[in-house]
Design an enzyme around this catalytic site. Structure first.
Site: not given
Ligand code: FPP
Length: 238
Positions: A18, A66
């Site tokens: 996250d 998501n």
């Molecule tokens: C949370 O950040 C992360 C995700 C939505 C999913 C994880 C995705 C990745 C690490 C990138 C691609 C994955 C792979 C396996 C290649 P957020 O957007 O919720 O962060 P925030 O809470 O700060 O907005």
């Protein structure tokens, strides 16, 4: 930090990655850049887990919730996943890693779903480590799907209600061939489990770090594992 021994390393580490969006915001960059940097961290941490002797690693790459993000952000994440599945996973595959996916595949584009199927088949015999990627995954949805399968079996007269036990229920989940996580790690300071492996986390240790996922490093992972190795797990006993 290097005193982590294989004896104390969790067999199964599950991560909620996250903080990609906040990492980008802090730098005045578009959220997509945070996801891109997060994808690099995925590679670094997967490699580190292999080196540290972790046998199972589960990563929450995309939740069922998501799908409700703005379409351009969903496209960015799907684009990164597509690249990851097509090129980055080759390296992983060559290192004896078995790849598994959990989640609702019918929601994904057919080229992505096809690539997932192919990777699972090609790596099925690998045994150095299992990398499990939760993609379009939601734990409540997984539990409901299991309950439906069991209800259908009961209706067909194949089982009776007394046959339903923990083992049988576990075998109906996406994770049927994967042991429960020993440790769950969430980055970015949020302290919740967000529909992740709810059944499987029954006895897991939880660890929350304020570090944003794109900033997470192998050195911090080693510190988390040292903390884990000092915990006493009692499974409800004295
Ligand atoms: C949370 O950040 C992360 C995700 C939505 C999913 C994880 C995705 C990745 C690490 C990138 C691609 C994955 C792979 C396996 C290649 P957020 O957007 O919720 O962060 P925030 O809470 O700060 O907005």
């Amino acid at each position: 930090m290097t005193n982590v021994t294989t004896k104390t390393v969790p067999a199964h580490l599950a991560i909620i990655m996250d903080g990609n969006g906040r990492w980008a915001q802090k730098r005045g960059l578009p959220r997509a850049m945070g996801h891109k940097k997060g994808a690099e961290t995925v590679k670094e941490i997967t490699r580190a887990c292999g080196e540290l002797g972790i046998k199972y690693l589960t990563l929450y790459a995309f939740s069922t919730e998501n799908w409700q993000r703005p379409p351009e952000e969903v496209d960015t994440l799907m684009g990164l996943l597509r690249d990851y599945l097509k090129s980055d996973l080759k390296e992983i595959q060559e290192n004896g890693v078995r790849i598994r996916f959990i989640g609702e595949r019918y929601m994904l584009d057919s080229d992505i779903a096809g690539q997932m199927e192919k990777l699972e088949q090609e790596t099925a015999a690998n045994n150095k480590m299992t990398l499990c990627i939760a993609l379009s995954y939601g734990s409540r949805q997984e539990i409901i799907a299991a309950a439906r399968k069991i209800a259908a079996m009961a209706k067909a007269g194949q089982i009776s209600p007394e046959d339903i036990d923990i083992k049988m229920f576990s075998d109906m989940l996406y994770t049927r061939d994967i042991p429960d996580p020993d440790l769950v790690l969430r980055t970015s300071g949020e302290q919740r489990v967000s529909n992740y492996l709810l059944w499987q986390l029954a006895y897991a240790e939880l660890f929350f770090t304020p570090t944003l996922w794109p900033d997470f490093t192998k050195a911090e992972l080693e510190a988390v594992l040292t903390d884990y190795s000092n915990r006493e797990r009692r499974y409800g006993k004295v």
